[in-house]
Design a protein around this motif. Structure first.
Motif, short mmCIF file in Angstrom:
data_model
loop_
_atom_site.label_atom_id
_atom_site.label_comp_id
_atom_site.label_asym_id
_atom_site.label_seq_id
_atom_site.Cartn_x
_atom_site.Cartn_y
_atom_site.Cartn_z
N SER A 218 38.81 40.95 39.44
CA SER A 218 38.64 41.79 40.63
C SER A 218 37.76 42.99 40.30
O SER A 218 36.97 43.43 41.14
N GLU A 221 34.16 41.66 40.09
CA GLU A 221 33.60 41.45 41.43
C GLU A 221 33.24 42.77 42.10
O GLU A 221 32.27 42.85 42.85
N LEU A 249 29.46 34.64 38.26
CA LEU A 249 29.35 35.74 39.21
C LEU A 249 27.99 36.43 39.08
O LEU A 249 27.34 36.75 40.09
#
Length: 273
Positions: A218, A221, A249
Motif C-alpha cells: 500500500s 502504491e 507496479l
C-alpha cells in the motif's frame, strides 16, 4: 532501525534462507552450481569484463543543500535502500538489482559490513556501470544532532573509507542523516568534508520496523510516482516476497528507476554536483 534477520553468513545464505529465496526467484547466484553444468574438459568461459571505476576524487567542500525530491515531470523515481541489519534482505536486494537491472541507491552502514561485503563482487559491475550508487549513511547509524563536531566528521569519514575499500567509489556529495535528523551545524560539517547534499525522502515503504506485505505494497502504491525519492530498508524480510509486485507496479506506471546521480546530474568520477 530494527534487529532484522541477522543470521546470514559471511560466505553466503544459510540453507534455510537460500531455499526460501529460491521460491521467490531471488537466489540465482547465492550458491555455486554443482553438477550437470559445463562438460568435462570444456574451457571455462571468461568472466564478463567489469568497466573500470574512476579514480577516487578528492573531497570538494561547498554549500549544503537538502534534497528530498526530484522533478515530478517525466517518469523518474529514485529507489533508496538504507541500513542492512538483515543479511537475507541485503542479499535479496542485491539479487533484485542484478536480476532485473533496476537502478538503486544503497545507503549502507559500515557497522553491517558482514551483511554487505559478501556481495561486493556481484555489485562491482553494477556500480561500475552506474546502475547502483552508494550513499553515505554514517558508520554506526547515530543521531548526528546529538554528537560533537568531531564525532559527526568521524562517522561520515569512517563510512566513506569503508565504502571506498569495499565498493571502490566515493559516496560524496550525498549523505543521508540517520532517522532524517540533521540541522545547520551537522549539514555544515558534512559539506565542509564534501557531502554537500543531505538526502531525505518524500516517499517510504515504512519498513524500518516489521510490517505486513499488504501494508508495504500500500505504501509502494502510494509513493511510487514520478519525482519521488523512496526510502526502503534492508532490515526485515517482508520485502523479499514483493520484488516482482513492486517491479510490476513500476512498469504499469511507466516509471524509470534512477540513482541519485541520474536524478540530479552528479557523478562518482567527481563526487560533486
Amino acid at each position: 532501525m530494527g534487529s532484522g534477520c541477522r543470521d546470514g553468513s559471511r560466505r553466503g545464505l544459510p540453507r534455510r534462507a537460500f531455499v526460501g529465496l529460491l521460491g521467490l526467484g531471488l537466489a540465482a547466484c547465492s550458491a555455486p552450481e554443482t553438477g550437470g553444468g559445463q562438460a568435462a574438459g570444456a574451457p571455462t568461459p571468461a568472466a564478463p569484463a567489469v568497466p573500470a571505476l574512476p579514480p577516487i576524487p578528492a573531497a570538494v567542500p561547498g554549500r549544503s543543500t537538502t534534497v528530498s525530491s526530484g522533478s515530478a515531470d517525466g517518469s523518474r523515481v529514485a529507489l533508496t535502500v538504507d541500513d542492512g541489519t538483515c543479511a537475507d534482505c541485503v542479499a535479496g536486494y542485491v539479487e533484485f538489482a542484478r536480476r532485473t537491472g533496476t537502478h538503486l541507491t544503497f545507503s549502507p552502514n559500515g557497522t553491517y559490513a558482514r551483511e554487505w561485503e559478501p556481495h561486493a563482487a556481484v555489485l562491482a559491475p553494477l556500480v561500475a556501470a552506474g546502475q547502483v550508487q552508494v550513499m553515505n549513511h554514517t558508520f554506526t547509524h547515530p543521531k548526528l544532532t546529538t554528537l560533537a563536531d568531531g564525532d559527526v566528521r568521524a562517522e561520515l569519514a569512517r563510512n566513506e573509507d569503508w565504502v571506498q575499500r569495499v565498493f571502490g567509489i566515493t559516496t560524496r556529495p550525498y549523505y543521508r542523516p540517520p532517522y532524517g535528523l540533521h540541522d545547520a551545524r551537522v549539514d555544515g560539517i558534512a559539506a565542509d568534508a564534501g557531502w554537500t547534499r543531505s538526502v531525505l525522502w518524500n516517499g517510504s515503504y515504512s519498513d524500518s520496523t516489521t510490517i505486513t506485505p499488504e501494508f508495504l505494497m500500500s505504501q509502494a502504491e502510494k509513493y511510487l510516482t514520478p519525482g519521488r525519492i523512496v526510502l526502503g530498508h534492508a532490515n526485515h524480510p517482508t520485502v523479499l516476497g514483493l520484488f516482482d509486485q513492486i517491479t510490476d507496479l513500476i512498469r504499469q506506471r511507466g516509471l524509470t528507476p534512477v540513482t541519485l546521480d541520474e536524478m540530479f546530474g552528479t557523478s562518482r568520477a567527481t563526487g560533486t554536483a
